[in-house]
Every structure is written in C-alpha cells, then in structure tokens.
Design an enzyme around this catalytic site. Structure first.
Site, mmCIF file in Angstrom:
data_model
loop_
_atom_site.group_PDB
_atom_site.id
_atom_site.type_symbol
_atom_site.label_atom_id
_atom_site.label_comp_id
_atom_site.label_asym_id
_atom_site.label_seq_id
_atom_site.Cartn_x
_atom_site.Cartn_y
_atom_site.Cartn_z
ATOM 1 N N ARG A 143 0.816 -1.214 0.000
ATOM 2 C CA ARG A 143 0.000 0.000 0.000
ATOM 3 C C ARG A 143 0.850 1.265 0.000
ATOM 4 O O ARG A 143 0.438 2.288 -0.550
ATOM 5 C CB ARG A 143 -0.944 -0.005 1.206
ATOM 6 C CG ARG A 143 -2.100 -0.980 1.067
ATOM 7 C CD ARG A 143 -3.031 -0.928 2.258
ATOM 8 N NE ARG A 143 -4.216 -1.750 2.029
ATOM 9 C CZ ARG A 143 -5.173 -1.950 2.924
ATOM 10 N NH1 ARG A 143 -5.090 -1.359 4.113
ATOM 11 N NH2 ARG A 143 -6.209 -2.708 2.642
ATOM 12 N N LYS A 159 -18.253 -15.806 3.686
ATOM 13 C CA LYS A 159 -19.691 -15.669 3.901
ATOM 14 C C LYS A 159 -20.413 -15.080 2.700
ATOM 15 O O LYS A 159 -19.955 -14.106 2.103
ATOM 16 C CB LYS A 159 -19.947 -14.794 5.130
ATOM 17 C CG LYS A 159 -19.451 -15.381 6.438
ATOM 18 C CD LYS A 159 -19.795 -14.483 7.610
ATOM 19 C CE LYS A 159 -19.350 -15.092 8.926
ATOM 20 N NZ LYS A 159 -19.708 -14.234 10.083
ATOM 21 N N GLY A 166 -7.874 -7.235 -0.781
ATOM 22 C CA GLY A 166 -8.029 -8.171 0.319
ATOM 23 C C GLY A 166 -7.276 -9.469 0.114
ATOM 24 O O GLY A 166 -6.128 -9.494 -0.343
ATOM 25 N N GLY A 181 -12.759 -3.840 0.986
ATOM 26 C CA GLY A 181 -14.107 -3.378 1.266
ATOM 27 C C GLY A 181 -14.611 -2.371 0.262
ATOM 28 O O GLY A 181 -15.768 -2.427 -0.179
#
Length: 405
Positions: A40, A206, A359, A382
């Site tokens: 990053r 999920k 991610g 996200g």
C-alpha cells in the site's frame, strides 16, 4: 459523475500550496516496528512524487489499525513514516499529533516539496464519527485536498468526507490521486462497459458479506463463479451434506433464490478438498460435492472444479476476482486458489481485463507470484466490494466534480 483528479490541476495550483493527502498506510507492522508488507505504501508513491515535483507542501493523513478513538502506541504511524521515507527517497517528517497548535506550526514551517505525516487519524474519536469540526480543523491549513486512499473510500470519516467538503466550501479543490483514479477507472470499466464474456469470481467465507455484490453482478456477468466457504451455503440450498464446514444456515433461502434467478450463469464447485479439521498438517481427501460426509470440513475446491473454473476463466475478456477458493494460507487447502490465480493471470496475458478486488485475493495473487501479470490489483477490499455492488463511495462523492467536456 466523474470527479476531478490531480491531472486536472495545473502546476500553478500546487506550487507553494499546502496539499493535504489522505493515504491508506494501514499496513502490517511487526512488534519490533518493521513494516511487513509495503504494497500500500508503494502504491501511493506516484502521487506523492507528482505533487513534490510540482512544488506542493504535503501534509499526509492516514488511519492505522483500530485504536478506538484514543492514542495507543501500538497504532502509531511512526514506523510507517520511516518506511515511507525510505521508499520515497525523501525525508518524511513525522509529528506525533494530528491536530492542535503543534500541527499548525509544523504545517506553516513546510517548504515546497517537503512532507509531513501526522499521527493516526483514528486517535481522535471525531474521525470515525465524521466530525465536521475535525474536518474543518484540517481544512484550515489545506489549500488542496487529495484522496489517494481507495481502501478507505467506502468510509464516511472526517478525513475522507468532512475534510474534502470543508475544503470545497472555502473554495479549494478536492481531487483524486493517481491511485484512486486508477482504482475507479479499472473497476468502473469492468462494470460499465465490459468486453464479453464477462466472468466474475467470488470467494471467501460468507455469502452475507457479498450478497449485494452477487445481486449486482448477476445482471451483468456471463458467468458468476462461486468458491470458498460461501459455496457451502449454496450446497445447503441444494440439499447437500456439508459436514462440519463453515455455513450460514440463515442464508439458505437467500441462496435458493439466487440459484433460481441465476440459472446456468452461476457456477458452484463440483468437488471439494475435505479433512476432519482445517489445519496446516491436516490429512485431506478429494470428494464429489455429493459425497461430503458428516464430520468433514470443506477447505478448498477440488481438481475437477479447478479445471471447470480454469476453462471458464480462459475464455473471458473481462475478469473480476474477489475472494479465495479455500483456506489458501494453509498448504493442504491452497491449490484451488493458486490455480485460479494462475488462470486469471494467463487470461490477462492474452489481453483480458483482469481486475483483482483487493483483500485476500490480492494476497493470493502475490503468493502465487502473478500480481505483476494482472491488469490491476486493487488496494481496497471493502471499497472494491462496495463499488462492485454499485454503491456510492463517500470518499469519492465528497470530491470536486469534474467539469463537463
């Protein structure tokens, strides 16, 4: 609506001006203060170099970890400042404050091209509360605001929303940095006008965390490939045994509805790698998805699924991948994710637009050694999910609209 970027600003608008840059320096740091992954940090260097070369006086803001609105030495940006300085090849002064007289004085002492990194914005409770007073405090010394923190663009925080709005309210510009512009361009082009076939791959734990993405993509893709533990909930919807695997029983009806709507556009694993426990030393076996036994734990997709998914990916012209196929951090369950990473990279080699949605997917591409072959690897998990789901990003909406051409 397109937002202004630093490319829209003439050098005269930057030289000698105080430019506050919101970065995402939330990187892993060891207990002895060593940055363990500087991806990053490296990603924002082009923006910082551009601004330094233009003669801007740079004030840098970033969050780091979750310090719960109070100073915590474990979450200080001091070690990150040292790594940023080394990678940039220029001194980055670190100030252990984020507001107050010391900040005002230090900002006023900046010369053209100098950089000042303030302490963790989340040391102030007003950051996550999107406090307008905190935003105005930063805006008081800001001539131009630049947001290059795509990974935080889905958060309506003081440094991503209140601050740019306060800068604009006093007549200043709030623009996207080079990294932010690249993220929006590649993720946007993948959705707005994709070259077909358009294949999306979703994995992870999920279905509930990605339901908006699934629904948004179903109307756009030619194939939606499902992997990871989220596939287990679809298995339950089909009446299949999932053993002791991670599932979401309360999402079974939702999975049934999605299967009905998707038809043959949605692909599920046809075989699985199972074990009696998810562990680095687990003894595994490969079974059909119809042959999972009570007590089994599904940890990865099987070889037949890999071949099926690889064939689909090979024919794609636009690819979006977010989420691993299994517990790839453990060698017994890594093969599916690593094989998919290689397949996506091969498609990119053949000219496909291949976007990795940050991610765990970005980490998997790195582990597989294929990151450099992808068209774009997002720095924001996200934020990329929100964008793929069609949601507006507060950190983008707060920027100055670009003038109509």
């Amino acid at each position: 609506m397109r937002r202004k970027t630093i490319d829209d600003l003439p050098e005269a608008a930057l030289r000698g001006r105080t430019v506050t840059v919101r970065l995402d320096l939330n990187v892993p740091v060891s207990d002895d203060g060593q940055v363990q992954d500087d991806t990053r940090i490296t990603a924002v260097l082009p923006t910082l170099r551009r601004l330094r070369e233009a003669g801007a006086r740079l004030v840098l803001l970033s969050h780091f970890g979750r310090p719960k609105g109070a100073p915590d030495p474990r979450y200080s940006l001091a070690p990150v400042s040292e790594r940023l300085s080394a990678l940039l090849g220029a001194p980055v002064r670190f100030l252990p404050h984020w507001k107050g007289p010391d900040v005002t004085e230090a900002v006023g002492a900046l010369s053209d091209g100098e950089l000042l990194l303030l302490e963790n914005t989340r040391f102030d409770p007003g950051e996550t509360d999107n406090d307008g007073t905190l935003g105005e405090a930063w805006a008081s010394f800001t001539d131009v605001y630049v947001n290059d923190a795509f990974g935080a663009a889905h958060r309506a925080h003081a440094s991503t929303e209140a601050l740019p709005r306060a800068v604009r309210a006093k007549g200043g510009a709030a623009v996207a940095g080079l990294l932010m512009e690249r993220e929006l361009r590649f993720l946007g082009s993948a959705l707005a006008d994709p070259e077909r076939p358009f294949v999306a791959v979703l994995g992870g734990a999920k279905i509930s965390g990605k339901i908006d993405v699934v629904e948004a993509l179903l109307g756009r893709v030619d194939r939606l490939i499902i992997g990871g533990a989220m596939a287990n909930t679809f298995f339950l919807a089909l009446g299949l045994e999932t053993g002791d695997s991670l599932v979401e029983p309360d999402r079974v009806d939702m999975a049934k509805e999605l299967l009905d709507r998707a038809g043959d556009r949605l692909l599920l694993p046809v075989d699985c790698v199972v074990a009696d426990r998810i562990a680095a030393d687990a003894r595994t076996r490969v079974v059909s998805r119809t042959a999972v036994q009570p007590g089994d734990r599904i940890g990865d997709v099987g070889p037949d699924t890999v071949r099926l998914y690889t064939d689909e990916v090979a024919g794609a012209r636009t690819l979006v991948w977010n989420g691993p196929m299994g517990v790839f951090e453990m060698e017994p369950f890594a093969a599916g994710t690593l094989a998919l990473a290689e397949a996506v990279a091969r498609a990119a080699d053949q000219g496909a637009l291949a976007v990795i949605g940050g991610g765990d997917s970005a980490l998997a591409a790195e582990v597989a050694g294929v990151s450099e072959r992808m068209t774009h690897v997002s720095t924001g998990g996200g934020a990329s999910l929100e964008l793929l789901a069609g949601a507006a990003l507060p950190g983008v909406e707060a920027l100055s609209p670009a003038e109509a051409s």
